[in-house]
Design a protein around this motif. Sequence first.
Motif, PDB file in Angstrom:
ATOM      1  N   UNK A 180     -52.353 -49.229  46.849  1.00  0.00           N
ATOM      2  CA  UNK A 180     -51.643 -48.529  45.779  1.00  0.00           C
ATOM      3  C   UNK A 180     -52.580 -48.243  44.616  1.00  0.00           C
ATOM      4  N   UNK A 181     -52.856 -46.991  44.390  1.00  0.00           N
ATOM      5  CA  UNK A 181     -53.676 -46.619  43.248  1.00  0.00           C
ATOM      6  C   UNK A 181     -54.292 -45.255  43.446  1.00  0.00           C
ATOM      7  N   UNK A 217     -40.768 -54.858  60.131  1.00  0.00           N
ATOM      8  CA  UNK A 217     -42.173 -54.997  59.760  1.00  0.00           C
ATOM      9  C   UNK A 217     -42.290 -55.654  58.393  1.00  0.00           C
ATOM     10  N   UNK A 218     -43.433 -56.268  58.162  1.00  0.00           N
ATOM     11  CA  UNK A 218     -43.743 -56.792  56.829  1.00  0.00           C
ATOM     12  C   UNK A 218     -44.663 -55.790  56.157  1.00  0.00           C
ATOM     13  N   UNK A 219     -44.278 -55.351  54.970  1.00  0.00           N
ATOM     14  CA  UNK A 219     -45.081 -54.399  54.223  1.00  0.00           C
ATOM     15  C   UNK A 219     -45.637 -55.094  52.989  1.00  0.00           C
ATOM     16  N   UNK A 220     -46.927 -54.903  52.776  1.00  0.00           N
ATOM     17  CA  UNK A 220     -47.604 -55.441  51.602  1.00  0.00           C
ATOM     18  C   UNK A 220     -48.160 -54.286  50.786  1.00  0.00           C
ATOM     19  N   UNK A 221     -47.822 -54.255  49.514  1.00  0.00           N
ATOM     20  CA  UNK A 221     -48.407 -53.298  48.594  1.00  0.00           C
ATOM     21  C   UNK A 221     -49.580 -53.969  47.898  1.00  0.00           C
ATOM     22  N   UNK A 222     -50.752 -53.349  47.982  1.00  0.00           N
ATOM     23  CA  UNK A 222     -51.968 -53.923  47.402  1.00  0.00           C
ATOM     24  C   UNK A 222     -52.375 -53.156  46.161  1.00  0.00           C
ATOM     25  N   UNK A 223     -52.519 -53.873  45.054  1.00  0.00           N
ATOM     26  CA  UNK A 223     -52.896 -53.232  43.802  1.00  0.00           C
ATOM     27  C   UNK A 223     -53.582 -54.244  42.899  1.00  0.00           C
ATOM     28  N   UNK A 224     -54.437 -53.749  42.044  1.00  0.00           N
ATOM     29  CA  UNK A 224     -55.092 -54.621  41.081  1.00  0.00           C
ATOM     30  C   UNK A 224     -54.589 -54.400  39.667  1.00  0.00           C
ATOM     31  N   UNK A 225     -53.417 -53.797  39.533  1.00  0.00           N
ATOM     32  CA  UNK A 225     -52.795 -53.670  38.219  1.00  0.00           C
ATOM     33  C   UNK A 225     -51.499 -54.473  38.205  1.00  0.00           C
ATOM     34  N   UNK A 226     -51.101 -54.898  37.026  1.00  0.00           N
ATOM     35  CA  UNK A 226     -49.882 -55.689  36.891  1.00  0.00           C
ATOM     36  C   UNK A 226     -48.833 -54.983  36.037  1.00  0.00           C
ATOM     37  N   UNK A 265     -52.767 -48.243  54.864  1.00  0.00           N
ATOM     38  CA  UNK A 265     -52.460 -46.904  54.409  1.00  0.00           C
ATOM     39  C   UNK A 265     -52.992 -46.795  52.982  1.00  0.00           C
ATOM     40  N   UNK A 266     -53.829 -45.840  52.746  1.00  0.00           N
ATOM     41  CA  UNK A 266     -54.419 -45.668  51.412  1.00  0.00           C
ATOM     42  C   UNK A 266     -53.752 -44.490  50.713  1.00  0.00           C
ATOM     43  N   UNK A 267     -52.953 -44.785  49.695  1.00  0.00           N
ATOM     44  CA  UNK A 267     -52.187 -43.730  49.021  1.00  0.00           C
ATOM     45  C   UNK A 267     -53.088 -42.681  48.374  1.00  0.00           C
ATOM     46  N   UNK A 268     -54.253 -43.103  47.895  1.00  0.00           N
ATOM     47  CA  UNK A 268     -55.155 -42.147  47.242  1.00  0.00           C
ATOM     48  C   UNK A 268     -55.657 -41.085  48.215  1.00  0.00           C
ATOM     49  N   UNK A 269     -55.672 -41.395  49.499  1.00  0.00           N
ATOM     50  CA  UNK A 269     -56.095 -40.416  50.505  1.00  0.00           C
ATOM     51  C   UNK A 269     -54.958 -39.470  50.885  1.00  0.00           C
ATOM     52  N   UNK A 270     -53.753 -39.807  50.514  1.00  0.00           N
ATOM     53  CA  UNK A 270     -52.596 -38.999  50.898  1.00  0.00           C
ATOM     54  C   UNK A 270     -52.113 -38.135  49.736  1.00  0.00           C
ATOM     55  N   UNK A 271     -51.977 -38.734  48.574  1.00  0.00           N
ATOM     56  CA  UNK A 271     -51.495 -37.998  47.393  1.00  0.00           C
ATOM     57  C   UNK A 271     -52.356 -38.360  46.183  1.00  0.00           C
ATOM     58  N   UNK A 272     -53.664 -38.369  46.409  1.00  0.00           N
ATOM     59  CA  UNK A 272     -54.596 -38.846  45.400  1.00  0.00           C
ATOM     60  C   UNK A 272     -54.889 -37.881  44.268  1.00  0.00           C
ATOM     61  N   UNK A 293     -44.646 -41.797  52.775  1.00  0.00           N
ATOM     62  CA  UNK A 293     -43.505 -42.156  53.628  1.00  0.00           C
ATOM     63  C   UNK A 293     -43.658 -41.628  55.041  1.00  0.00           C
ATOM     64  N   UNK A 294     -44.214 -40.422  55.166  1.00  0.00           N
ATOM     65  CA  UNK A 294     -44.454 -39.867  56.500  1.00  0.00           C
ATOM     66  C   UNK A 294     -45.453 -40.720  57.280  1.00  0.00           C
ATOM     67  N   UNK A 295     -46.497 -41.175  56.608  1.00  0.00           N
ATOM     68  CA  UNK A 295     -47.503 -42.004  57.280  1.00  0.00           C
ATOM     69  C   UNK A 295     -46.901 -43.358  57.659  1.00  0.00           C
TER      70      UNK A 295
END
Length: 187
Positions: A46-47, A99-108, A1-8, A28-30
């Motif tokens: 995430x981004x 389910x296992x959910x992973x949030x992917x981001x390159x910021x800390x 799920x790419x957040x930037x495509x949903x609420x970018x 959340x809907x997706x």
Amino acid sequence: IETANICGLAQMPPSRRNPMLTTSYGVGQVIRHALGRRVKIIYVGLGGTSTQDGGAGLAQALGAKLLDSHGKQIGYGCAWLGALKKINLQKLDARIKKVQIYGLSDVTNPLVGPNGSARIYAPQKGATPEQVKTIETNLARFARLMAGATGLKVDKLPGAGAAGGMAAGLAALCKASLLPGALTLLE
């Protein structure tokens, strides 16, 4: 799920950018739709979002009740977090636990603090200096109430500030693991 495509942010014209009003509800809907497909693992990129709601909208879409002092559901967006008094997770979609959910981001960046989501990312989303202060306060409130509801403190968690703090909401409410995006995709 790419957040930037949903609420970018790129989908929002500069004249309409207001991180006080934008929401992560669509993400959340997706996720809810994916749960209906009986997936076992969900990766959330995430981004690039226009939001600063800490994942509050995402939580609302998944059934969490974010309540004001009168026990009424608050609205969507960071501005409403100022009225938040209680988080009720009784109606949170139970399929999240399967389910296992992973949030992917390159910021800390953490959710709050000098390098937190509000101070670092809200200005590029159209926030005024005064709004940045309000966003910081509202995200800190949301983090405290999430800790009370879930037992998980995410305000200083590395990466929790990604996607307007959506990473924090995923970690606390969906027990998501936050991973480095580029490395995970390379693997």
